[in-house]
Design a protein around this motif. Sequence first.
Motif, mmCIF file in Angstrom:
data_model
loop_
_atom_site.group_PDB
_atom_site.id
_atom_site.type_symbol
_atom_site.label_atom_id
_atom_site.label_comp_id
_atom_site.label_asym_id
_atom_site.label_seq_id
_atom_site.Cartn_x
_atom_site.Cartn_y
_atom_site.Cartn_z
ATOM 1 N N ILE A 192 17.883 70.279 36.582
ATOM 2 C CA ILE A 192 17.021 70.210 37.764
ATOM 3 C C ILE A 192 16.198 68.929 37.657
ATOM 4 N N VAL A 193 16.337 68.067 38.644
ATOM 5 C CA VAL A 193 15.615 66.786 38.640
ATOM 6 C C VAL A 193 14.952 66.591 39.999
ATOM 7 N N LEU A 194 13.686 66.210 39.976
ATOM 8 C CA LEU A 194 12.983 65.796 41.186
ATOM 9 C C LEU A 194 12.970 64.278 41.186
ATOM 10 N N THR A 195 13.662 63.675 42.156
ATOM 11 C CA THR A 195 13.810 62.225 42.200
ATOM 12 C C THR A 195 13.732 61.774 43.649
ATOM 13 N N SER A 196 14.141 60.554 43.926
ATOM 14 C CA SER A 196 14.137 60.029 45.298
ATOM 15 C C SER A 196 15.524 59.495 45.638
ATOM 16 N N ILE A 197 16.011 59.891 46.808
ATOM 17 C CA ILE A 197 17.268 59.370 47.343
ATOM 18 C C ILE A 197 16.998 58.914 48.772
ATOM 19 N N ASP A 198 17.425 57.704 49.086
ATOM 20 C CA ASP A 198 17.115 57.116 50.399
ATOM 21 C C ASP A 198 15.596 57.021 50.573
ATOM 22 N N GLY A 199 14.885 56.823 49.462
ATOM 23 C CA GLY A 199 13.435 56.663 49.496
ATOM 24 C C GLY A 199 12.656 57.942 49.725
ATOM 25 N N LYS A 200 13.353 59.104 49.748
ATOM 26 C CA LYS A 200 12.693 60.376 50.031
ATOM 27 C C LYS A 200 12.830 61.320 48.841
ATOM 28 N N PRO A 201 11.791 62.134 48.580
ATOM 29 C CA PRO A 201 11.837 63.029 47.408
ATOM 30 C C PRO A 201 12.818 64.183 47.623
ATOM 31 N N VAL A 202 13.639 64.433 46.599
ATOM 32 C CA VAL A 202 14.611 65.527 46.664
ATOM 33 C C VAL A 202 14.730 66.189 45.292
ATOM 34 N N TYR A 203 15.145 67.440 45.321
ATOM 35 C CA TYR A 203 15.569 68.120 44.103
ATOM 36 C C TYR A 203 17.080 67.933 43.976
ATOM 37 N N ARG A 204 17.505 67.444 42.833
ATOM 38 C CA ARG A 204 18.942 67.317 42.560
ATOM 39 C C ARG A 204 19.297 68.374 41.515
ATOM 40 N N ILE A 205 20.088 69.342 41.924
ATOM 41 C CA ILE A 205 20.426 70.474 41.062
ATOM 42 C C ILE A 205 21.900 70.373 40.670
ATOM 43 N N VAL B 223 21.683 68.980 46.646
ATOM 44 C CA VAL B 223 20.499 68.154 46.888
ATOM 45 C C VAL B 223 19.629 68.871 47.916
ATOM 46 N N VAL B 224 18.371 69.147 47.533
ATOM 47 C CA VAL B 224 17.454 69.888 48.392
ATOM 48 C C VAL B 224 16.259 69.009 48.723
ATOM 49 N N ASP B 225 15.961 68.856 49.992
ATOM 50 C CA ASP B 225 14.805 68.080 50.437
ATOM 51 C C ASP B 225 13.536 68.691 49.857
ATOM 52 N N ALA B 226 12.743 67.900 49.127
ATOM 53 C CA ALA B 226 11.555 68.417 48.455
ATOM 54 C C ALA B 226 10.382 68.623 49.403
ATOM 55 N N LEU B 227 10.503 68.167 50.641
ATOM 56 C CA LEU B 227 9.428 68.350 51.620
ATOM 57 C C LEU B 227 9.786 69.410 52.663
ATOM 58 N N GLN B 228 11.059 69.443 53.080
ATOM 59 C CA GLN B 228 11.487 70.362 54.127
ATOM 60 C C GLN B 228 12.200 71.594 53.590
ATOM 61 N N GLY B 229 12.842 71.465 52.418
ATOM 62 C CA GLY B 229 13.529 72.602 51.826
ATOM 63 C C GLY B 229 14.957 72.788 52.270
ATOM 64 N N ASN B 230 15.480 71.917 53.125
ATOM 65 C CA ASN B 230 16.860 72.065 53.582
ATOM 66 C C ASN B 230 17.823 71.390 52.612
ATOM 67 N N VAL B 231 19.025 71.942 52.535
ATOM 68 C CA VAL B 231 20.064 71.403 51.657
ATOM 69 C C VAL B 231 20.774 70.252 52.363
ATOM 70 N N ALA B 232 20.931 69.158 51.664
ATOM 71 C CA ALA B 232 21.604 67.998 52.241
ATOM 72 C C ALA B 232 23.071 68.312 52.495
ATOM 73 N N GLY B 233 23.584 67.843 53.597
ATOM 74 C CA GLY B 233 24.985 68.045 53.927
ATOM 75 C C GLY B 233 25.836 66.932 53.365
ATOM 76 N N ALA B 234 27.010 66.761 53.930
ATOM 77 C CA ALA B 234 27.908 65.700 53.492
ATOM 78 C C ALA B 234 27.249 64.340 53.706
ATOM 79 N N VAL B 235 27.468 63.444 52.772
ATOM 80 C CA VAL B 235 26.871 62.109 52.844
ATOM 81 C C VAL B 235 27.618 61.282 53.886
ATOM 82 N N SER B 236 26.937 60.903 54.927
ATOM 83 C CA SER B 236 27.549 60.115 55.999
ATOM 84 C C SER B 236 27.512 58.631 55.654
ATOM 85 N N SER B 237 28.250 57.861 56.417
ATOM 86 C CA SER B 237 28.253 56.405 56.223
ATOM 87 C C SER B 237 26.872 55.830 56.484
#
Length: 499
Positions: A81-94, A103-117
């Motif tokens: 479990i790591v709290l880091t930043s992706i795209d400049g935004k804080p996320v939990y990387r599990i 990848v879970v948004d550390a501010l909103q709590g939603n799970v990141a979907g597929a990585v788009s272009s």
Amino acid sequence: MGAAAKAKRLVYLVHRWTGVFACVLIALWVVSGVVMLFIGYPKLLPQERLERLPPLSLAPSCLSVATALQHSTSPDEVLQIVLTSIDGKPVYRIKERGGSFKVVDALQGNVAGAVSSAFALRSAQAFLPASSGTLLGKTQDDRWTHSGALDPHRPLIKVQMDDAQAQLLYISSTTGEVVMAAPRSQRYWNYVGAWLHWVYMFRDGSKDAVWSWIVIVLSAIGSVSALAGALVGIWRWRFRGRYKSGSKTPYRECQMRWHHITGLLFGLVMVLWIFSGLMSMNPLGIFSARAQLDKAGYQKSAIGQVAQSIDTRQALAALQAADFETVEVEWLVLDGRPYLLSQARSGDTRVVQVVNGTYEVREGFSLKELEKTARALSPYAIQDTKLLHQFDAYYYQRGESSMYAGASRSLPVLKIQFSDPGQTIAYLDIRTGKLLLSLDRAQRTGRWLFNLFHSWDLHWMLRYAGLRDFALVLLSIGALALSLTGVVIGFRRLVLSTK
């Protein structure tokens, strides 16, 4: 003809006909080896990654780790479990068992979907803010991404940046973070460096048994040819007396004469370099550990089961009160007790633990704590412990061009010797509590037969890096002269044999 004479004749023939091919290969290995001495295979070093992360100054608004873990399959399946930043935004990387990520948004709590272009482009530009990028598509594996560490992130999204170094960034398709950076000059040099040295033109993916055996067979042929040549050179040299020509070598032709002389001068180095290259492939697993240390026993509890007892907001507030600027934190467990490891951009670390309901920020662990916990690493007794303030023969830091550059090698470190049949040695980081390195007898043998003979990497040699590099370049020039004269001789022999 007696048996000894026949054996000697066989050695001559082996060197003559394997040398025709081996000398070309060895010349390429020598040239590419010199390049590798200064230019490493593309990688993203831990320090480079940390330097790009923004501070995690979000204590009041950050969601708890318990909320993030609700999206995991099961607490028992969580490995990291790591709290880091992706795209400049804080996320939990599990990271879960099997290597998958959530990848879970550390501010909103939603799970990141597929990585788009579009997301990959934003992530690349957050990594290099002053530059813009061009999307080049996806790759499962290419000439710069053979590392097995990248497997959980495949396929990789390629983004070409327009910064001064023209860096090619590789973005994880599972997390969206930058996982590798390859500047243009490094890529170009690698065509005559690591890519050529490891014959990566024959490699298909991070795990390629066919490529492994190609390298093993080529190295074996080169080793046999070089050893046979060394024996021939010694047999043909007149240590007492001289030939009729007045020389100690029987060869009068320029190429043959200098091949003989350079072989006597640099033949041993050549044999050791090629043989150690063969050993680097760990043929038939001869240097694989015979028994693994019990990391689960060292932790005693799965991180997913106990991480919730450390609240993210309170931990970040404690770090801020301690005037420690955090860019990334990881939840860890030692002897059943969870703790949080915080990292700064500089690579400096702090440990956060809950003691009697109070969040304490510490610089690390006591020797007593680690020695007690280390007993769980092996069913065998601890034979000896020592706090190292300097590197030793097995635990040492390599330079940025080395394949080992990304390995954490901090000091001081606790060295523990177990009494198991393999006499396993473990190195524990007293600042982080992590097991940094372990080697049993087989792995230590591999260290000598590969690393020492191939790289000259004793810690005192690395301390005088300039002199070491100078000596290696001089020896490489001699080895190149030996192989090039062999190429000329071999080419002429082939031409004559076809007439």
